[in-house]
Design a protein around this motif. Sequence first.
Motif, mmCIF file in Angstrom:
data_model
loop_
_atom_site.group_PDB
_atom_site.id
_atom_site.type_symbol
_atom_site.label_atom_id
_atom_site.label_comp_id
_atom_site.label_asym_id
_atom_site.label_seq_id
_atom_site.Cartn_x
_atom_site.Cartn_y
_atom_site.Cartn_z
ATOM 1 N N LEU A 112 13.926 10.917 -4.519
ATOM 2 C CA LEU A 112 13.967 10.176 -3.263
ATOM 3 C C LEU A 112 13.808 8.681 -3.547
ATOM 4 O O LEU A 112 12.933 8.277 -4.311
ATOM 5 C CB LEU A 112 12.853 10.637 -2.321
ATOM 6 N N SER A 113 14.638 7.899 -2.935
ATOM 7 C CA SER A 113 14.551 6.446 -3.068
ATOM 8 C C SER A 113 13.238 5.955 -2.453
ATOM 9 O O SER A 113 12.884 6.364 -1.340
ATOM 10 C CB SER A 113 15.744 5.818 -2.348
ATOM 11 N N ASN A 114 12.548 5.069 -3.157
ATOM 12 C CA ASN A 114 11.322 4.491 -2.602
ATOM 13 C C ASN A 114 11.605 3.797 -1.276
ATOM 14 O O ASN A 114 10.824 3.895 -0.331
ATOM 15 C CB ASN A 114 10.700 3.498 -3.588
ATOM 16 N N ASP A 115 12.731 3.093 -1.197
ATOM 17 C CA ASP A 115 13.088 2.402 0.042
ATOM 18 C C ASP A 115 13.280 3.390 1.187
ATOM 19 O O ASP A 115 12.868 3.123 2.316
ATOM 20 C CB ASP A 115 14.358 1.568 -0.142
ATOM 21 N N PHE A 134 0.837 -1.206 0.000
ATOM 22 C CA PHE A 134 0.000 0.000 0.000
ATOM 23 C C PHE A 134 0.871 1.254 0.000
ATOM 24 O O PHE A 134 0.633 2.209 -0.753
ATOM 25 C CB PHE A 134 -0.944 0.009 1.210
ATOM 26 N N LEU A 135 1.889 1.265 0.853
ATOM 27 C CA LEU A 135 2.772 2.431 0.935
ATOM 28 C C LEU A 135 3.529 2.660 -0.370
ATOM 29 O O LEU A 135 3.758 3.812 -0.769
ATOM 30 C CB LEU A 135 3.743 2.280 2.113
ATOM 31 N N ARG A 170 2.409 1.994 -3.340
ATOM 32 C CA ARG A 170 1.411 2.613 -4.208
ATOM 33 C C ARG A 170 1.229 4.090 -3.851
ATOM 34 O O ARG A 170 1.130 4.950 -4.716
ATOM 35 C CB ARG A 170 0.082 1.851 -4.051
ATOM 36 N N PHE A 171 1.204 4.363 -2.568
ATOM 37 C CA PHE A 171 1.080 5.723 -2.047
ATOM 38 C C PHE A 171 2.249 6.593 -2.531
ATOM 39 O O PHE A 171 2.055 7.695 -3.047
ATOM 40 C CB PHE A 171 1.046 5.630 -0.514
ATOM 41 N N VAL A 172 3.472 6.084 -2.391
ATOM 42 C CA VAL A 172 4.670 6.824 -2.806
ATOM 43 C C VAL A 172 4.653 7.057 -4.316
ATOM 44 O O VAL A 172 4.939 8.172 -4.787
ATOM 45 C CB VAL A 172 5.958 6.079 -2.371
ATOM 46 N N GLU A 173 4.319 6.041 -5.062
ATOM 47 C CA GLU A 173 4.276 6.180 -6.518
ATOM 48 C C GLU A 173 3.251 7.233 -6.946
ATOM 49 O O GLU A 173 3.512 8.021 -7.854
ATOM 50 C CB GLU A 173 3.991 4.839 -7.192
ATOM 51 N N GLN A 174 2.109 7.256 -6.296
ATOM 52 C CA GLN A 174 1.111 8.279 -6.610
ATOM 53 C C GLN A 174 1.649 9.670 -6.295
ATOM 54 O O GLN A 174 1.462 10.601 -7.068
ATOM 55 C CB GLN A 174 -0.181 8.055 -5.812
ATOM 56 N N GLY A 175 2.289 9.788 -5.140
ATOM 57 C CA GLY A 175 2.841 11.081 -4.752
ATOM 58 C C GLY A 175 3.913 11.562 -5.717
ATOM 59 O O GLY A 175 3.975 12.743 -6.065
ATOM 60 N N LYS A 176 4.752 10.650 -6.170
ATOM 61 C CA LYS A 176 5.792 11.010 -7.139
ATOM 62 C C LYS A 176 5.178 11.380 -8.483
ATOM 63 O O LYS A 176 5.594 12.355 -9.116
ATOM 64 C CB LYS A 176 6.798 9.862 -7.304
ATOM 65 N N ALA A 177 4.192 10.615 -8.918
ATOM 66 C CA ALA A 177 3.551 10.888 -10.214
ATOM 67 C C ALA A 177 2.898 12.266 -10.226
ATOM 68 O O ALA A 177 2.876 12.941 -11.250
ATOM 69 C CB ALA A 177 2.512 9.806 -10.519
ATOM 70 N N GLU A 178 2.401 12.679 -9.078
ATOM 71 C CA GLU A 178 1.736 13.977 -8.987
ATOM 72 C C GLU A 178 2.718 15.106 -8.679
ATOM 73 O O GLU A 178 2.351 16.269 -8.694
ATOM 74 C CB GLU A 178 0.650 13.897 -7.909
ATOM 75 N N ILE A 192 9.855 4.643 2.265
ATOM 76 C CA ILE A 192 9.171 3.605 3.038
ATOM 77 C C ILE A 192 9.779 3.491 4.438
ATOM 78 O O ILE A 192 9.061 3.353 5.430
ATOM 79 C CB ILE A 192 9.211 2.243 2.310
ATOM 80 N N ALA A 193 11.100 3.570 4.544
ATOM 81 C CA ALA A 193 11.759 3.510 5.859
ATOM 82 C C ALA A 193 11.329 4.686 6.724
ATOM 83 O O ALA A 193 11.051 4.527 7.919
ATOM 84 C CB ALA A 193 13.274 3.490 5.690
ATOM 85 N N TYR A 194 11.265 5.870 6.110
ATOM 86 C CA TYR A 194 10.828 7.061 6.844
ATOM 87 C C TYR A 194 9.385 6.891 7.326
ATOM 88 O O TYR A 194 9.070 7.166 8.483
ATOM 89 C CB TYR A 194 10.949 8.302 5.948
ATOM 90 N N LEU A 195 8.515 6.411 6.436
ATOM 91 C CA LEU A 195 7.122 6.200 6.819
ATOM 92 C C LEU A 195 7.023 5.149 7.924
ATOM 93 O O LEU A 195 6.243 5.302 8.870
ATOM 94 C CB LEU A 195 6.291 5.779 5.602
#
Length: 192
Positions: free
Chosen positions: A149-152, A131-132, A134-142, A155-158
């Motif tokens: 920022l690395s997805n990893d 889920f996260l 998908r959340f990150v990808e949406q945020g980057k796309a927008e 995710i670690a920050y979240l």
Amino acid sequence: MNGFERRTQAKKRKILNAARSLFFEKGPSRTPVAEIARRAGVSQVSIYNYFKSKDALLGIVIREHLDSSLAKAEAVLDLEVPFAEKLRRFFALGQGAGSDIADESLENFDWQDSRIQAIYESFVAEKQVPFLMRFVEQGKAEGAIRQDLSNDAVIAYLGANMAIYRDKELLKRGKEYLGSLSHLFFYGLLGK
């Protein structure tokens, strides 16, 4: 589904509802199987026949609770609104009336219990991390999350941020504390 299967499913649901209610009222460790059976109107043998153990019953109750919370977050992620509005709504889920996170009945759970931690960690790996992502990808796309920022790392920050929400004293700290956590998440120490 035939009549026998319907009755079996209804009985299982009564047991789950009774267990959920008692676990949230008293906490799992202070809820004996006999009390679950009494509230559900079934024998203890039925509970063991259907669920094998109190721990198995607890696992189902916690997973259903986590799945329900995730479904609410997924519904927000699927909205056709700007990403910043989605973030605002995610935090509102955790702070609003009737929310799962703000629900004081969660105070009765010992989140340090290894059984509960194992269920939660499994949920994180199987459902929350995808889920996260998908959340990150949406945020980057927008353009709301920096592309470089690395997805990893995100995710670690979240995940680190979410660790704060596992503190069993969190709900006792009040809405001002939760609001401050939201502000820090969105804006950092130096943000507006």
